[in-house]
Design a protein around this motif. Structure first.
Motif, PDB file in Angstrom:
ATOM      1  N   GLU A 140       0.967  -0.986  -0.242  1.00 56.80           N
ATOM      2  CA  GLU A 140       0.009   0.226  -0.015  1.00 56.80           C
ATOM      3  C   GLU A 140       0.638   1.492   0.000  1.00 56.80           C
ATOM      4  O   GLU A 140       0.738   2.607  -0.691  1.00 56.80           O
ATOM      5  CB  GLU A 140      -1.300   0.583   1.112  1.00 56.80           C
ATOM      6  N   GLU A 141       2.110   1.478   0.716  1.00 55.47           N
ATOM      7  CA  GLU A 141       3.234   2.346   1.101  1.00 55.47           C
ATOM      8  C   GLU A 141       3.732   2.594  -1.127  1.00 55.47           C
ATOM      9  O   GLU A 141       3.304   3.696  -1.003  1.00 55.47           O
ATOM     10  CB  GLU A 141       4.119   2.521   2.389  1.00 55.47           C
ATOM     11  N   LEU A 144       1.229   3.994  -2.981  1.00 57.92           N
ATOM     12  CA  LEU A 144       0.921   5.581  -2.721  1.00 57.92           C
ATOM     13  C   LEU A 144       2.000   6.185  -3.159  1.00 57.92           C
ATOM     14  O   LEU A 144       1.670   7.419  -3.528  1.00 57.92           O
ATOM     15  CB  LEU A 144       0.431   5.790  -1.219  1.00 57.92           C
ATOM     16  N   ARG A 147       2.092   6.632  -6.412  1.00 58.20           N
ATOM     17  CA  ARG A 147       0.933   7.610  -7.244  1.00 58.20           C
ATOM     18  C   ARG A 147       1.475   8.697  -6.729  1.00 58.20           C
ATOM     19  O   ARG A 147       1.338  10.246  -7.902  1.00 58.20           O
ATOM     20  CB  ARG A 147      -0.651   7.971  -6.347  1.00 58.20           C
ATOM     21  N   PHE A 179       5.101   7.176   3.697  1.00 57.91           N
ATOM     22  CA  PHE A 179       3.361   7.363   3.332  1.00 57.91           C
ATOM     23  C   PHE A 179       2.749   8.831   3.389  1.00 57.91           C
ATOM     24  O   PHE A 179       2.568   9.172   2.878  1.00 57.91           O
ATOM     25  CB  PHE A 179       3.055   5.824   4.136  1.00 57.91           C
ATOM     26  N   GLU A 183       0.889  10.929   0.926  1.00 64.00           N
ATOM     27  CA  GLU A 183      -0.561  11.393   1.374  1.00 64.00           C
ATOM     28  C   GLU A 183      -0.286  12.834   1.541  1.00 64.00           C
ATOM     29  O   GLU A 183      -1.250  13.508   0.640  1.00 64.00           O
ATOM     30  CB  GLU A 183      -0.654  10.922   2.663  1.00 64.00           C
TER      31      GLU A 183
END
Length: 190
Positions: A140-141, A144, A147, A179, A183
Protein backbone atom coordinates in the motif's frame (compact mmCIF):
# COMPACT_ATOMS: atom_id res chain seq x y z
CA UNK A 1 1.63 -25.57 26.43
CA UNK A 2 1.15 -21.81 26.14
CA UNK A 3 -2.61 -21.43 26.02
CA UNK A 4 -4.39 -18.81 28.05
CA UNK A 5 -8.05 -19.31 27.18
CA UNK A 6 -10.01 -22.48 26.51
CA UNK A 7 -13.68 -23.19 25.85
CA UNK A 8 -14.85 -26.69 26.74
CA UNK A 9 -18.18 -27.75 25.25
CA UNK A 10 -19.64 -30.92 26.73
CA UNK A 11 -22.89 -32.08 28.26
CA UNK A 12 -21.25 -34.72 30.41
CA UNK A 13 -19.76 -33.55 33.68
CA UNK A 14 -17.22 -36.37 33.68
CA UNK A 15 -15.66 -35.32 30.37
CA UNK A 16 -15.86 -31.65 31.29
CA UNK A 17 -14.22 -32.37 34.64
CA UNK A 18 -11.41 -34.46 33.14
CA UNK A 19 -10.61 -31.89 30.45
CA UNK A 20 -10.95 -28.97 32.90
CA UNK A 21 -8.64 -30.64 35.42
CA UNK A 22 -6.12 -31.33 32.70
CA UNK A 23 -6.29 -27.73 31.48
CA UNK A 24 -5.91 -26.37 35.03
CA UNK A 25 -2.80 -28.54 35.48
CA UNK A 26 -1.35 -26.67 32.48
CA UNK A 27 -1.86 -23.28 34.21
CA UNK A 28 -4.41 -22.04 31.71
CA UNK A 29 -5.77 -18.79 33.09
CA UNK A 30 -9.29 -18.80 31.63
CA UNK A 31 -11.44 -21.88 31.17
CA UNK A 32 -15.01 -21.35 30.01
CA UNK A 33 -17.59 -24.10 29.64
CA UNK A 34 -20.77 -24.62 27.66
CA UNK A 35 -23.17 -27.55 27.81
CA UNK A 36 -24.75 -27.30 24.35
CA UNK A 37 -24.15 -25.89 20.89
CA UNK A 38 -26.33 -22.81 21.30
CA UNK A 39 -24.61 -21.78 24.52
CA UNK A 40 -21.20 -22.42 22.94
CA UNK A 41 -22.04 -20.22 19.92
CA UNK A 42 -23.03 -17.34 22.23
CA UNK A 43 -19.83 -17.78 24.24
CA UNK A 44 -17.70 -17.82 21.07
CA UNK A 45 -19.31 -14.56 19.90
CA UNK A 46 -18.69 -12.90 23.29
CA UNK A 47 -15.04 -13.95 23.86
CA UNK A 48 -11.91 -15.02 22.05
CA UNK A 49 -10.39 -18.40 22.79
CA UNK A 50 -7.12 -19.97 21.83
CA UNK A 51 -8.47 -23.51 22.06
CA UNK A 52 -12.00 -24.90 21.78
CA UNK A 53 -12.67 -28.50 22.84
CA UNK A 54 -16.02 -30.01 21.81
CA UNK A 55 -17.11 -33.36 23.24
CA UNK A 56 -19.75 -34.93 20.99
CA UNK A 57 -22.62 -35.52 20.88
CA UNK A 58 -24.19 -32.42 22.40
CA UNK A 59 -27.82 -32.34 23.57
CA UNK A 60 -28.94 -29.98 20.77
CA UNK A 61 -26.66 -31.11 17.92
CA UNK A 62 -23.92 -33.53 17.00
CA UNK A 63 -21.15 -30.92 17.43
CA UNK A 64 -19.42 -31.10 14.06
CA UNK A 65 -21.32 -28.06 12.73
CA UNK A 66 -20.31 -26.15 15.86
CA UNK A 67 -16.68 -27.16 15.30
CA UNK A 68 -16.78 -25.94 11.69
CA UNK A 69 -18.43 -22.66 12.76
CA UNK A 70 -15.80 -22.17 15.48
CA UNK A 71 -13.00 -22.83 13.00
CA UNK A 72 -14.47 -20.40 10.44
CA UNK A 73 -15.35 -17.58 12.84
CA UNK A 74 -12.37 -17.69 15.21
CA UNK A 75 -8.62 -18.22 15.13
CA UNK A 76 -8.85 -20.84 17.88
CA UNK A 77 -7.56 -24.35 17.53
CA UNK A 78 -10.58 -26.70 17.56
CA UNK A 79 -10.57 -30.25 18.92
CA UNK A 80 -13.67 -32.35 18.27
CA UNK A 81 -13.86 -35.42 20.52
CA UNK A 82 -15.88 -38.13 18.76
CA UNK A 83 -16.83 -41.74 19.53
CA UNK A 84 -14.19 -44.12 18.21
CA UNK A 85 -16.52 -45.65 15.62
CA UNK A 86 -17.28 -42.27 14.01
CA UNK A 87 -13.90 -40.52 14.20
CA UNK A 88 -12.88 -41.17 10.58
CA UNK A 89 -16.26 -40.24 9.11
CA UNK A 90 -16.58 -37.06 11.16
CA UNK A 91 -12.89 -36.28 10.72
CA UNK A 92 -13.27 -36.26 6.92
CA UNK A 93 -16.11 -33.73 7.20
CA UNK A 94 -14.26 -31.30 9.48
CA UNK A 95 -10.58 -31.62 8.66
CA UNK A 96 -10.73 -29.23 5.67
CA UNK A 97 -11.75 -26.52 8.13
CA UNK A 98 -8.75 -27.16 10.37
CA UNK A 99 -10.68 -29.08 13.04
CA UNK A 100 -8.81 -31.94 14.71
CA UNK A 101 -11.07 -34.97 15.31
CA UNK A 102 -9.96 -36.96 18.33
CA UNK A 103 -11.25 -40.43 19.16
CA UNK A 104 -12.73 -41.14 22.57
CA UNK A 105 -11.89 -42.55 24.92
CA UNK A 106 -8.49 -40.86 24.74
CA UNK A 107 -5.49 -40.72 27.00
CA UNK A 108 -4.34 -37.52 28.70
CA UNK A 109 -1.02 -37.76 26.84
CA UNK A 110 -2.69 -38.00 23.44
CA UNK A 111 -5.09 -35.18 24.29
CA UNK A 112 -2.14 -33.04 25.40
CA UNK A 113 -0.27 -33.74 22.15
CA UNK A 114 -3.34 -32.87 20.06
CA UNK A 115 -3.87 -29.62 21.99
CA UNK A 116 -0.20 -28.72 21.71
CA UNK A 117 -0.19 -29.43 17.96
CA UNK A 118 -3.18 -27.14 17.46
CA UNK A 119 -1.62 -24.38 19.55
CA UNK A 120 1.67 -24.56 17.65
CA UNK A 121 -0.20 -24.53 14.33
CA UNK A 122 -2.29 -21.58 15.50
CA UNK A 123 0.82 -19.63 16.50
CA UNK A 124 2.44 -20.33 13.13
CA UNK A 125 -0.72 -19.21 11.31
CA UNK A 126 -0.80 -15.99 13.35
CA UNK A 127 2.83 -15.31 12.45
CA UNK A 128 2.01 -15.81 8.77
CA UNK A 129 -1.02 -13.51 9.07
CA UNK A 130 1.11 -10.84 10.76
CA UNK A 131 3.71 -11.11 7.99
CA UNK A 132 0.95 -10.90 5.38
CA UNK A 133 -0.43 -7.73 6.99
CA UNK A 134 3.05 -6.22 7.11
CA UNK A 135 3.57 -6.98 3.42
CA UNK A 136 0.12 -5.62 2.51
CA UNK A 137 0.96 -2.39 4.32
CA UNK A 138 4.27 -2.17 2.47
CA UNK A 139 2.51 -2.71 -0.89
CA UNK A 140 0.00 0.00 0.00
CA UNK A 141 2.87 2.37 0.85
CA UNK A 142 4.64 1.62 -2.44
CA UNK A 143 1.46 2.25 -4.43
CA UNK A 144 0.80 5.53 -2.64
CA UNK A 145 4.40 6.70 -3.12
CA UNK A 146 4.21 5.78 -6.81
CA UNK A 147 0.99 7.78 -7.15
CA UNK A 148 2.65 10.76 -5.43
CA UNK A 149 5.67 10.48 -7.75
CA UNK A 150 3.35 10.45 -10.76
CA UNK A 151 1.62 13.60 -9.51
CA UNK A 152 5.00 15.31 -9.01
CA UNK A 153 6.04 14.28 -12.53
CA UNK A 154 2.80 15.54 -14.07
CA UNK A 155 2.26 18.72 -12.03
CA UNK A 156 5.80 19.90 -11.25
CA UNK A 157 7.40 18.36 -14.37
CA UNK A 158 9.96 16.42 -12.32
CA UNK A 159 11.77 13.37 -13.60
CA UNK A 160 11.14 10.06 -11.82
CA UNK A 161 14.49 10.21 -9.93
CA UNK A 162 13.78 13.83 -8.92
CA UNK A 163 10.33 12.89 -7.64
CA UNK A 164 11.79 9.95 -5.70
CA UNK A 165 14.47 12.19 -4.18
CA UNK A 166 11.90 14.86 -3.33
CA UNK A 167 9.71 12.37 -1.44
CA UNK A 168 12.69 10.92 0.45
CA UNK A 169 14.03 14.39 1.35
CA UNK A 170 10.59 15.59 2.50
CA UNK A 171 10.26 12.47 4.66
CA UNK A 172 13.65 13.11 6.29
CA UNK A 173 13.11 16.84 6.70
CA UNK A 174 9.66 16.40 8.23
CA UNK A 175 10.69 13.28 10.19
CA UNK A 176 7.80 11.22 8.89
CA UNK A 177 7.47 8.05 6.89
CA UNK A 178 7.14 8.02 3.11
CA UNK A 179 3.47 7.06 3.38
CA UNK A 180 2.57 10.31 5.17
CA UNK A 181 4.74 12.33 2.80
CA UNK A 182 3.01 10.76 -0.20
CA UNK A 183 -0.41 11.45 1.34
CA UNK A 184 0.53 15.10 1.83
CA UNK A 185 1.76 15.42 -1.76
CA UNK A 186 -1.46 13.91 -3.07
CA UNK A 187 -3.52 16.20 -0.87
CA UNK A 188 -1.64 19.31 -2.07
CA UNK A 189 -1.10 18.52 -5.74
CA UNK A 190 -3.55 15.72 -6.47
Amino acid sequence: MTVESVLIVSNTSSTMGIVSDFMRSENISRIATAQNGAQARRTIMESDFELIVIDTPLPDEMGDDLAVTAAEKTTAGVILIVDHGMVFEVGERVEDYGVFALSKPTTPDFFYQAAKLLCVSRRRLQNLENENQRLQKKIEEIRLVDRAKLVLIQVLKMTEPQAQHYIEKQSMDLRQNRFLTAENILRIYG
